[in-house]
Design a protein around this motif. Structure first.
Motif, PDB file in Angstrom:
ATOM      1  N   LEU A  32       0.833  -1.209   0.000  1.00  0.00           N
ATOM      2  CA  LEU A  32       0.000   0.000   0.000  1.00  0.00           C
ATOM      3  C   LEU A  32       0.861   1.251   0.000  1.00  0.00           C
ATOM      4  O   LEU A  32       1.940   1.275   0.588  1.00  0.00           O
ATOM      5  CB  LEU A  32      -0.901   0.025   1.238  1.00  0.00           C
ATOM      6  N   ASP A  33       0.359   2.305  -0.639  1.00  0.00           N
ATOM      7  CA  ASP A  33       1.086   3.568  -0.568  1.00  0.00           C
ATOM      8  C   ASP A  33       0.860   4.146   0.831  1.00  0.00           C
ATOM      9  O   ASP A  33      -0.045   3.717   1.553  1.00  0.00           O
ATOM     10  CB  ASP A  33       0.627   4.522  -1.677  1.00  0.00           C
ATOM     11  N   PRO A  34       1.685   5.119   1.242  1.00  0.00           N
ATOM     12  CA  PRO A  34       1.599   5.609   2.624  1.00  0.00           C
ATOM     13  C   PRO A  34       0.212   6.109   3.033  1.00  0.00           C
ATOM     14  O   PRO A  34      -0.202   5.906   4.174  1.00  0.00           O
ATOM     15  CB  PRO A  34       2.618   6.749   2.660  1.00  0.00           C
ATOM     16  N   VAL A  35      -0.529   6.714   2.097  1.00  0.00           N
ATOM     17  CA  VAL A  35      -1.849   7.246   2.458  1.00  0.00           C
ATOM     18  C   VAL A  35      -2.821   6.090   2.709  1.00  0.00           C
ATOM     19  O   VAL A  35      -3.534   6.060   3.726  1.00  0.00           O
ATOM     20  CB  VAL A  35      -2.395   8.186   1.344  1.00  0.00           C
ATOM     21  N   ALA A  36      -2.821   5.111   1.798  1.00  0.00           N
ATOM     22  CA  ALA A  36      -3.721   3.955   1.968  1.00  0.00           C
ATOM     23  C   ALA A  36      -3.348   3.185   3.229  1.00  0.00           C
ATOM     24  O   ALA A  36      -4.215   2.707   3.966  1.00  0.00           O
ATOM     25  CB  ALA A  36      -3.629   3.047   0.749  1.00  0.00           C
ATOM     26  N   GLU A  37      -2.040   3.082   3.496  1.00  0.00           N
ATOM     27  CA  GLU A  37      -1.571   2.376   4.684  1.00  0.00           C
ATOM     28  C   GLU A  37      -2.082   3.090   5.941  1.00  0.00           C
ATOM     29  O   GLU A  37      -2.602   2.463   6.861  1.00  0.00           O
ATOM     30  CB  GLU A  37      -0.044   2.351   4.678  1.00  0.00           C
ATOM     31  N   TYR A  38      -1.964   4.403   5.945  1.00  0.00           N
ATOM     32  CA  TYR A  38      -2.413   5.183   7.097  1.00  0.00           C
ATOM     33  C   TYR A  38      -3.925   5.005   7.317  1.00  0.00           C
ATOM     34  O   TYR A  38      -4.382   4.844   8.442  1.00  0.00           O
ATOM     35  CB  TYR A  38      -2.061   6.661   6.895  1.00  0.00           C
ATOM     36  N   GLU A  39      -4.676   5.003   6.200  1.00  0.00           N
ATOM     37  CA  GLU A  39      -6.137   4.836   6.325  1.00  0.00           C
ATOM     38  C   GLU A  39      -6.478   3.474   6.938  1.00  0.00           C
ATOM     39  O   GLU A  39      -7.364   3.370   7.776  1.00  0.00           O
ATOM     40  CB  GLU A  39      -6.798   4.944   4.945  1.00  0.00           C
ATOM     41  N   ILE A  40      -5.747   2.440   6.503  1.00  0.00           N
ATOM     42  CA  ILE A  40      -5.989   1.093   7.063  1.00  0.00           C
ATOM     43  C   ILE A  40      -5.668   1.098   8.559  1.00  0.00           C
ATOM     44  O   ILE A  40      -6.431   0.594   9.377  1.00  0.00           O
ATOM     45  CB  ILE A  40      -5.144   0.031   6.325  1.00  0.00           C
ATOM     46  N   TYR A  41      -4.522   1.713   8.936  1.00  0.00           N
ATOM     47  CA  TYR A  41      -4.157   1.760  10.355  1.00  0.00           C
ATOM     48  C   TYR A  41      -5.244   2.440  11.170  1.00  0.00           C
ATOM     49  O   TYR A  41      -5.609   1.989  12.248  1.00  0.00           O
ATOM     50  CB  TYR A  41      -2.864   2.548  10.573  1.00  0.00           C
ATOM     51  N   CYS A  42      -5.743   3.567  10.643  1.00  0.00           N
ATOM     52  CA  CYS A  42      -6.743   4.326  11.400  1.00  0.00           C
ATOM     53  C   CYS A  42      -7.995   3.504  11.635  1.00  0.00           C
ATOM     54  O   CYS A  42      -8.709   3.716  12.596  1.00  0.00           O
ATOM     55  CB  CYS A  42      -7.115   5.610  10.661  1.00  0.00           C
ATOM     56  N   ARG A  43      -8.243   2.559  10.728  1.00  0.00           N
ATOM     57  CA  ARG A  43      -9.453   1.757  10.860  1.00  0.00           C
ATOM     58  C   ARG A  43      -9.189   0.408  11.495  1.00  0.00           C
ATOM     59  O   ARG A  43     -10.081  -0.426  11.562  1.00  0.00           O
ATOM     60  CB  ARG A  43     -10.047   1.517   9.466  1.00  0.00           C
ATOM     61  N   PHE A  44      -7.960   0.203  11.919  1.00  0.00           N
ATOM     62  CA  PHE A  44      -7.608  -1.139  12.365  1.00  0.00           C
ATOM     63  C   PHE A  44      -8.456  -1.646  13.521  1.00  0.00           C
ATOM     64  O   PHE A  44      -8.893  -2.791  13.509  1.00  0.00           O
ATOM     65  CB  PHE A  44      -6.122  -1.242  12.702  1.00  0.00           C
TER      66      PHE A  44
END
Ligand code: ADP
Length: 249
Positions: A175-187
């Motif tokens: 994942l690119d950093p933005v998509a990765e961050y979004e996944i983390y936020c929803r983890f």
């Protein structure tokens, strides 16, 4: 619950992969496993899935003592574990079939998990929505999703399994950093209530975890929360975090 008690593993080649590892992850906790390449992280996952047996020590997963688990009970153990590996494989079936993997559920339930991983908008733009075929082996108008989109689909599939334990081995590597961050936020929402073991060398994701286990030289050298470990003078985690922080800030 996942617990390793005094676990050691020596491969038949003579390589010591784990030495006296003790780790207890309580029901519903989110544990992060970090460590350099070759530190023994994948070996621990193989033990939890009973792909290998320990040379000594015991492993408990969801009440199973894996040393006593008969071979024919292994599929039942694995049904209690959802996992996403770095080298996940998607199938040349529809998007929905890739999520369901033979289980039955409503299209709305599939949409809900696709929404959680941030893939629903994309799927809705595909020619046949969630019924669109993946890849072109069997369908000439099958779609080729990007690496990151495929990874989100693999995460959706693991979560849909609704297993009480979920193992995520570098689940966001593509994942690119933005998509990765979004996944983390929803983890927390994604994994909600499951016991999660998350393996990554990207420390930005550690902050979301209840407990961090730092592997080094075949064993767990540090155990604690991000705040505890990041301030430990001379600590392995503190050093890794400082080295990586320049890429995050
Ligand atoms: P990590 O996942 O942290 O990179 P691994 O658990 O894959 O570490 O590996 C730990 C050690 O065990 C390494 O020295 C590795 O070379 C060795 N190892 C891993 N798998 C095998 C295997 N099947 N046979 C022999 N040695 C192995």
């Amino acid at each position: 619950m996942v617990e390793l008690k005094d676990v050691s593993v020596t491969y038949s080649s003579g390589v010591d992969a784990l030495h006296n590892v003790n780790l207890k992850i309580n029901d519903g906790d989110f544990a992060f496993v970090v460590g350099a390449s070759g530190a023994g992280k994948s070996t621990m996952i193989k033990l939890i899935l009973k792909e290998i047996n320990p040379t000594s020590g015991s492993i408990y997963v969801n009440g199973y003592n894996l040393n006593k688990l008969r071979r024919r009970r292994i599929p039942a153990l694995r049904r209690t574990i959802g996992f996403v590996f770095q080298d996940f494989r998607l199938l040349a079936f529809s998007v929905q079939e890739n999520v369901l993997l033979g289980r039955e559920d409503t299209p709305e339930a599939v949409d809900s998990v696709l929404e959680k991983v941030g893939l629903l908008d994309k799927v809705n733009t595909l020619p046949h929505g969630r019924d669109t075929m993946m890849f072109r082996q069997f369908e000439k108008d099958g779609v080729q999703l990007s690496g990151g989109e495929q990874q989100k689909l693999a995460i959706a599939r693991a979560l849909f399994k609704n297993a009480p334990v979920v193992i995520l081995d570098e689940p966001t590597a593509a994942l690119d950093p933005v998509a990765e961050y979004e996944i983390y936020c929803r983890f927390n929402e994604l994994v909600g209530g499951k016991t999660a073991v998350y393996i990554s060398h990207r420390l930005s994701s550690c902050k979301f975890c209840d407990r961090i286990a730092v592997f080094s030289d075949c064993t767990i050298r540090e155990l604690g929360t991000h705040d505890e470990l990041v301030h430990k003078p001379g600590g392995i985690y503190a050093e890794m975090f400082a080295a990586q922080a320049q890429y995050y800030v």
